[in-house]
Write a protein that holds these residues in place. Structure first.
Motif, short mmCIF file in Angstrom:
data_model
loop_
_atom_site.label_atom_id
_atom_site.label_comp_id
_atom_site.label_asym_id
_atom_site.label_seq_id
_atom_site.Cartn_x
_atom_site.Cartn_y
_atom_site.Cartn_z
N GLU A 376 7.75 45.83 22.78
CA GLU A 376 6.63 44.86 21.90
C GLU A 376 6.31 44.37 21.94
OE1 GLU A 376 3.85 47.08 18.68
OE2 GLU A 376 6.02 47.29 18.21
N ALA A 377 5.27 43.92 22.37
CA ALA A 377 5.13 41.90 22.61
C ALA A 377 6.18 41.51 22.94
CB ALA A 377 4.64 41.53 20.81
N VAL A 378 6.21 41.82 24.58
CA VAL A 378 7.09 40.90 25.30
C VAL A 378 6.37 40.03 25.87
CG1 VAL A 378 9.38 41.95 25.03
CG2 VAL A 378 7.69 42.43 26.78
N VAL A 379 6.64 38.68 26.41
CA VAL A 379 5.90 37.69 27.56
C VAL A 379 7.11 37.88 28.79
CG1 VAL A 379 4.58 35.33 28.55
CG2 VAL A 379 4.49 37.09 25.73
N PRO A 380 6.09 37.63 30.07
CA PRO A 380 7.36 37.49 30.95
C PRO A 380 7.86 35.75 31.69
CG PRO A 380 5.02 38.19 31.74
CD PRO A 380 4.99 38.40 30.49
N VAL A 381 8.35 36.13 31.49
CA VAL A 381 9.03 34.06 31.54
C VAL A 381 10.10 33.82 32.50
CG1 VAL A 381 9.61 32.16 30.02
CG2 VAL A 381 8.70 34.10 29.07
N GLN A 382 9.37 32.91 33.12
CA GLN A 382 10.71 32.22 34.02
C GLN A 382 11.46 31.97 34.71
OE1 GLN A 382 8.79 31.10 38.08
NE2 GLN A 382 10.35 31.73 39.40
N ASP A 383 12.95 32.22 34.33
CA ASP A 383 14.09 30.78 33.97
C ASP A 383 14.78 30.49 35.63
OD1 ASP A 383 15.74 29.80 32.96
OD2 ASP A 383 16.90 31.04 32.01
N GLY A 384 14.09 29.13 36.36
CA GLY A 384 14.98 28.42 36.97
C GLY A 384 14.32 29.97 38.45
N ASP A 385 14.98 30.89 39.04
CA ASP A 385 15.36 31.68 40.15
C ASP A 385 14.91 33.12 39.41
OD1 ASP A 385 14.86 29.34 42.11
OD2 ASP A 385 17.56 29.90 42.26
N SER A 386 15.20 33.41 37.91
CA SER A 386 15.08 34.39 37.92
C SER A 386 13.83 34.66 36.68
CB SER A 386 16.13 35.03 37.14
OG SER A 386 16.58 33.97 35.07
N TRP A 387 13.57 35.88 36.19
CA TRP A 387 12.82 36.38 35.28
C TRP A 387 13.05 36.78 33.98
CZ3 TRP A 387 7.60 35.38 35.24
CH2 TRP A 387 6.90 34.73 36.93
N GLN A 388 12.67 37.02 32.47
CA GLN A 388 12.74 37.22 31.45
C GLN A 388 11.96 37.97 31.05
OE1 GLN A 388 14.60 34.36 29.08
NE2 GLN A 388 17.04 34.47 30.39
N LEU A 389 12.22 38.75 29.74
CA LEU A 389 10.86 40.08 28.95
C LEU A 389 10.96 39.06 27.57
CD1 LEU A 389 10.01 42.75 30.12
CD2 LEU A 389 8.90 41.13 30.63
N ALA A 390 10.33 38.15 26.78
CA ALA A 390 10.69 37.67 26.23
C ALA A 390 10.06 38.00 24.45
CB ALA A 390 10.68 35.81 26.02
N ASP A 391 10.30 38.21 23.46
CA ASP A 391 9.62 38.29 22.74
C ASP A 391 8.92 37.33 22.16
OD1 ASP A 391 11.30 41.28 21.80
OD2 ASP A 391 12.93 39.50 20.57
N ALA A 392 8.19 37.85 21.98
CA ALA A 392 6.77 36.84 21.59
C ALA A 392 6.99 35.82 19.78
CB ALA A 392 5.08 37.52 21.64
N ASP A 393 7.54 36.39 19.18
CA ASP A 393 7.55 36.16 17.87
C ASP A 393 8.84 35.35 17.64
OD1 ASP A 393 4.70 36.81 17.87
OD2 ASP A 393 4.66 38.75 16.34
N GLY A 394 9.72 35.82 18.84
CA GLY A 394 10.93 35.21 18.56
C GLY A 394 11.79 34.85 19.32
N ASP A 395 13.02 34.29 19.27
CA ASP A 395 14.20 33.57 20.37
C ASP A 395 14.83 34.14 21.22
OD1 ASP A 395 15.38 34.17 18.07
OD2 ASP A 395 16.51 31.94 17.93
N ALA A 396 14.53 35.65 21.49
CA ALA A 396 15.43 36.08 22.26
C ALA A 396 14.85 36.80 23.38
CB ALA A 396 16.32 37.36 21.04
N ALA A 397 15.68 37.49 24.74
CA ALA A 397 15.14 37.99 25.71
C ALA A 397 16.04 38.41 26.60
CB ALA A 397 14.50 36.41 26.60
#
Length: 450
Positions: A376-397
């Protein structure tokens, strides 16, 4: 129309496609140009004539009115179900009333519809009367005992082969090549342990998988050893874990759980293909029970499985679970209504909770690759050559799996998000998170990502 009088969306239609090629070909036929005499009924049937390469147009009809499921008929020679003509007709119908008006079906469509309904009624009558008869329980027990003996012999032989590999050193696996593993897998097939055979074949591909392969090989050998030991000591295991071991070995089981009637939201549908078999996975979420269930169906090489449920729709049906500790697999029983659009969405969790859920599931099934989870409430974020789904209201992914990063659905997810939070259903395991379906945070349809 469906029974609720609401037409499907284009995404829901394309979710039925057996493969990417059919999806593309069906999309090209979703315009009025090649169609004539197209029509639909209020009960949920669609028909039309599609111009092809021959002198006669293809007769195509789709029946969505029966709770037994969507069915297709086309006079084209394709062995795919649904074929591109059925997909194109449904896309045309999804576009509105102008191209596919409500009308009376022609004789050729009415004949097929009548025959289909008779077959559905006959099948239901057979199931109700138990016409298949009951098997001899004593003979079934003897067959099960003989198979258990063969599996035990195969598991003991596999233990010896694993011990020989470790004694000789993992480097010998690279030198021996794939032939050694294929021969061992064949021995497991002879022992009637297809689950062991499949895992042995996976071991054979690891030495060619790139840097770090010895570590991966050792990990998989340890899991295979654990499965062997679980079988050889199955009498000492709790009932749930023993059922999981039998399932992982490849022994057949019946869905003996009590039927759960619910309005089941279709979360995702996707196929995996090998040279001999096509496996279709359909994930469901119970609107009232809150349960998540996995339906598996199979098709021979080159043929898609018959069961198809469009993503984003809901079907009122009874679902029964298979035995096993923490196993989500179930079988779809009686359906009480045709699939229809639904506003319900599965509840979501944060990325840390998703990681914890996978760890907890491994206690019940150490051989589990992934668990179903909705973020729930995650944002796709690119990290170099990889991708993550990060919590919109936190610092975990959570990192996306390598398979997910190579799918076109990743860019669909990024476009849907646009930097804003989204809700994502997928499978999370030791290889990362594989997104399968997403919803915008506000109102909006489910968007398939696979």
């Amino acid at each position: 129309m469906t029974q609720q009088g609401v037409r499907w969306t284009a995404d829901q239609v394309l979710a039925l496609a057996p493969d990417t090629a059919s999806r593309k070909a069906g999309s090209k036929l979703g315009a009025a140009g090649p169609w004539s005499q197209a029509g639909s009924s209020d009960e949920g049937t669609v028909w039309g004539l599609c111009k092809g390469s021959g002198s006669k147009p293809y007769q195509t009809v789709v029946d969505m009115s029966d709770a037994a499921g969507t069915a297709y008929k086309c006079s084209c020679p394709s062995r795919k179900f649904p074929c591109k003509h059925a997909l194109g007709l449904l896309l045309l119908w999804a576009g509105g009333d102008a191209a596919v008006p409500v009308a009376q079906p022609p004789d050729w469509a009415e004949q097929w519809l009548a025959g289909r309904r008779k077959r559905v009624e006959a099948k239901a009558a057979d199931q109700a009367s138990g016409s298949a008869g009951s098997a001899d329980p004593a003979a079934a027990r003897r067959r099960a005992e003989r198979r258990a003996e063969r599996v035990t012999a195969g598991a003991s032989e596999l233990e010896q082969r694993l011990a020989d590999l470790l004694r000789g050193g993992l480097a010998t696996a690279e030198q021996a090549g794939y032939g050694m593993w294929e021969e061992t897998a064949a021995r497991m097939v002879d022992a009637q342990a297809p689950g062991l055979a499949a895992r042995v074949r996976e071991l054979g591909a690891i030495p060619a998988s790139g840097p770090g392969w010895p570590v991966r090989l050792l990990e998989e050998c340890a899991l295979l050893h654990l499965l062997d030991q679980g079988w050889l000591r199955r009498e000492r295991l709790p009932d749930g874990l023993a059922a999981t071991v039998r399932s992982r070995i490849g022994l057949p089981a019946s869905a003996d759980g009590p039927p759960v009637r619910d309005r089941w939201l279709v979360l995702a549908q996707y196929d995996t293909v090998d040279p001999k078999l096509t496996t279709r996975r359909i994930w469901l979420h119970g609107a009232e029970s809150g349960r998540t269930a996995l339906l598996l169906s199979f098709g021979a090489a080159g043929r898609a499985p018959e069961l198809a449920l469009p993503v984003g729709l809901a079907v009122e049906a009874a679902v029964s679970a298979y035995p096993g500790a923490g196993q989500p697999r179930a079988v779809l029983g009686e359906r009480f209504a045709a699939p229809a659009p639904a506003a319900v969405r599965p509840p979501g969790v944060g990325t840390e909770q998703a990681a914890a859920a996978y760890g907890e599931a491994l206690r019940a099934d150490p051989w589990l690759d992934a668990v179903p989870v909705t973020l729930e409430a995650v944002v796709p974020v690119q990290d170099g050559d990889s991708w993550q789904l990060a919590d919109a209201d936190g610092d975990a992914a959570l990192p996306l799996s390598a398979t997910a990063r190579s799918r076109p659905g990743l860019w669909r997810l990024v476009a849907l998000s646009g930097g804003a939070p989204v809700r994502v259903f997928g499978e999370h395991g030791h290889r990362g998170f594989a997104p399968l379906t997403s919803w915008p945070e506000g109102p909006g349809e489910a968007v398939p990502l696979c």
